[in-house]
Design a protein around this motif. Structure first.
Motif, PDB file in Angstrom:
ATOM      1  N   ARG A   1       0.833  -1.206   0.000  1.00  0.00           N
ATOM      2  CA  ARG A   1       0.000   0.000   0.000  1.00  0.00           C
ATOM      3  C   ARG A   1       0.867   1.255   0.000  1.00  0.00           C
ATOM      4  O   ARG A   1       0.597   2.216  -0.727  1.00  0.00           O
ATOM      5  CB  ARG A   1      -0.933  -0.034   1.209  1.00  0.00           C
ATOM      6  CG  ARG A   1      -2.052   0.962   1.148  1.00  0.00           C
ATOM      7  CD  ARG A   1      -3.137   0.730   2.206  1.00  0.00           C
ATOM      8  NE  ARG A   1      -2.657   0.266   3.495  1.00  0.00           N
ATOM      9  CZ  ARG A   1      -2.872  -0.953   3.990  1.00  0.00           C
ATOM     10  NH1 ARG A   1      -3.531  -1.841   3.284  1.00  0.00           N
ATOM     11  NH2 ARG A   1      -2.421  -1.288   5.184  1.00  0.00           N
ATOM     12  N   ALA A   2       1.941   1.254   0.781  1.00  0.00           N
ATOM     13  CA  ALA A   2       2.855   2.396   0.807  1.00  0.00           C
ATOM     14  C   ALA A   2       3.541   2.563  -0.546  1.00  0.00           C
ATOM     15  O   ALA A   2       3.739   3.688  -1.019  1.00  0.00           O
ATOM     16  CB  ALA A   2       3.892   2.218   1.915  1.00  0.00           C
ATOM     17  N   GLY A   3       3.895   1.454  -1.171  1.00  0.00           N
ATOM     18  CA  GLY A   3       4.525   1.515  -2.491  1.00  0.00           C
ATOM     19  C   GLY A   3       3.601   2.110  -3.537  1.00  0.00           C
ATOM     20  O   GLY A   3       4.012   2.955  -4.337  1.00  0.00           O
ATOM     21  N   TRP A   4       2.357   1.649  -3.545  1.00  0.00           N
ATOM     22  CA  TRP A   4       1.401   2.198  -4.515  1.00  0.00           C
ATOM     23  C   TRP A   4       1.127   3.670  -4.250  1.00  0.00           C
ATOM     24  O   TRP A   4       0.943   4.462  -5.179  1.00  0.00           O
ATOM     25  CB  TRP A   4       0.096   1.403  -4.504  1.00  0.00           C
ATOM     26  CG  TRP A   4       0.212   0.148  -5.301  1.00  0.00           C
ATOM     27  CD1 TRP A   4       0.210  -1.126  -4.831  1.00  0.00           C
ATOM     28  CD2 TRP A   4       0.370   0.054  -6.725  1.00  0.00           C
ATOM     29  NE1 TRP A   4       0.369  -2.001  -5.872  1.00  0.00           N
ATOM     30  CE2 TRP A   4       0.467  -1.315  -7.038  1.00  0.00           C
ATOM     31  CE3 TRP A   4       0.456   0.976  -7.745  1.00  0.00           C
ATOM     32  CZ2 TRP A   4       0.625  -1.764  -8.338  1.00  0.00           C
ATOM     33  CZ3 TRP A   4       0.613   0.525  -9.037  1.00  0.00           C
ATOM     34  CH2 TRP A   4       0.692  -0.821  -9.328  1.00  0.00           C
ATOM     35  N   THR A   5       1.108   4.066  -2.976  1.00  0.00           N
ATOM     36  CA  THR A   5       0.918   5.476  -2.647  1.00  0.00           C
ATOM     37  C   THR A   5       2.078   6.305  -3.188  1.00  0.00           C
ATOM     38  O   THR A   5       1.873   7.386  -3.756  1.00  0.00           O
ATOM     39  CB  THR A   5       0.801   5.650  -1.122  1.00  0.00           C
ATOM     40  OG1 THR A   5      -0.298   4.881  -0.654  1.00  0.00           O
ATOM     41  CG2 THR A   5       0.595   7.103  -0.748  1.00  0.00           C
ATOM     42  N   ALA A   6       3.294   5.796  -3.049  1.00  0.00           N
ATOM     43  CA  ALA A   6       4.461   6.504  -3.568  1.00  0.00           C
ATOM     44  C   ALA A   6       4.418   6.588  -5.090  1.00  0.00           C
ATOM     45  O   ALA A   6       4.719   7.634  -5.673  1.00  0.00           O
ATOM     46  CB  ALA A   6       5.741   5.808  -3.113  1.00  0.00           C
ATOM     47  N   ILE A   7       4.037   5.492  -5.740  1.00  0.00           N
ATOM     48  CA  ILE A   7       3.950   5.481  -7.204  1.00  0.00           C
ATOM     49  C   ILE A   7       2.914   6.492  -7.680  1.00  0.00           C
ATOM     50  O   ILE A   7       3.159   7.260  -8.626  1.00  0.00           O
ATOM     51  CB  ILE A   7       3.619   4.070  -7.713  1.00  0.00           C
ATOM     52  CG1 ILE A   7       4.814   3.141  -7.517  1.00  0.00           C
ATOM     53  CG2 ILE A   7       3.198   4.091  -9.182  1.00  0.00           C
ATOM     54  CD1 ILE A   7       4.506   1.677  -7.744  1.00  0.00           C
TER      55      ILE A   7
ATOM     56  N   GLY B   1       1.571  11.641 -10.097  1.00  0.00           N
ATOM     57  CA  GLY B   1       0.842  12.903 -10.032  1.00  0.00           C
ATOM     58  C   GLY B   1       1.762  14.101 -10.184  1.00  0.00           C
ATOM     59  O   GLY B   1       1.432  15.062 -10.890  1.00  0.00           O
ATOM     60  N   LEU B   2       2.907  14.049  -9.524  1.00  0.00           N
ATOM     61  CA  LEU B   2       3.865  15.152  -9.648  1.00  0.00           C
ATOM     62  C   LEU B   2       4.409  15.262 -11.072  1.00  0.00           C
ATOM     63  O   LEU B   2       4.578  16.369 -11.598  1.00  0.00           O
ATOM     64  CB  LEU B   2       5.015  14.970  -8.665  1.00  0.00           C
ATOM     65  CG  LEU B   2       4.669  15.184  -7.198  1.00  0.00           C
ATOM     66  CD1 LEU B   2       5.867  14.846  -6.311  1.00  0.00           C
ATOM     67  CD2 LEU B   2       4.220  16.617  -6.954  1.00  0.00           C
ATOM     68  N   LEU B   3       4.684  14.122 -11.700  1.00  0.00           N
ATOM     69  CA  LEU B   3       5.153  14.158 -13.086  1.00  0.00           C
ATOM     70  C   LEU B   3       4.079  14.705 -14.025  1.00  0.00           C
ATOM     71  O   LEU B   3       4.375  15.456 -14.956  1.00  0.00           O
ATOM     72  CB  LEU B   3       5.588  12.760 -13.532  1.00  0.00           C
ATOM     73  CG  LEU B   3       6.897  12.259 -12.947  1.00  0.00           C
ATOM     74  CD1 LEU B   3       7.128  10.813 -13.361  1.00  0.00           C
ATOM     75  CD2 LEU B   3       8.054  13.128 -13.384  1.00  0.00           C
ATOM     76  N   GLY B   4       2.838  14.336 -13.776  1.00  0.00           N
ATOM     77  CA  GLY B   4       1.739  14.877 -14.581  1.00  0.00           C
ATOM     78  C   GLY B   4       1.599  16.375 -14.412  1.00  0.00           C
ATOM     79  O   GLY B   4       1.415  17.115 -15.389  1.00  0.00           O
TER      80      GLY B   4
END
Length: 64
Positions: free
Chosen positions: A24-30, A35-38
């Motif tokens: 869950r933490a990994g998916w949150t980071a991804i 989002g930041l790249l977008g």
């Protein structure tokens, strides 16, 4: 012998729970990085369009 019964799955359950938390933490980071790249891509597009509009404005006012 052993102080755990043969049907004791607490170690497995703890490992599975920890695995779910890490996933869950990994998916949150991804999702956060995506989002930041977008947002950065949208900002870059806005800057490009604004600079193109500024260049067209300069060319139009210089040729009057």
């Amino acid at each position: 012998m052993s102080d755990q019964d043969w049907y004791d799955d607490s170690a497995y359950e703890n490992a599975a729970e920890q695995s779910h938390r890490v996933a869950r933490a990994g998916w949150t980071a991804i999702l956060g990085v995506s989002g930041l790249l977008g947002a950065a891509a949208i900002a870059a597009a806005v800057v490009c369009v604004a600079s193109a509009a500024g260049m067209i404005y300069v060319v139009m006012t210089a040729t009057r």
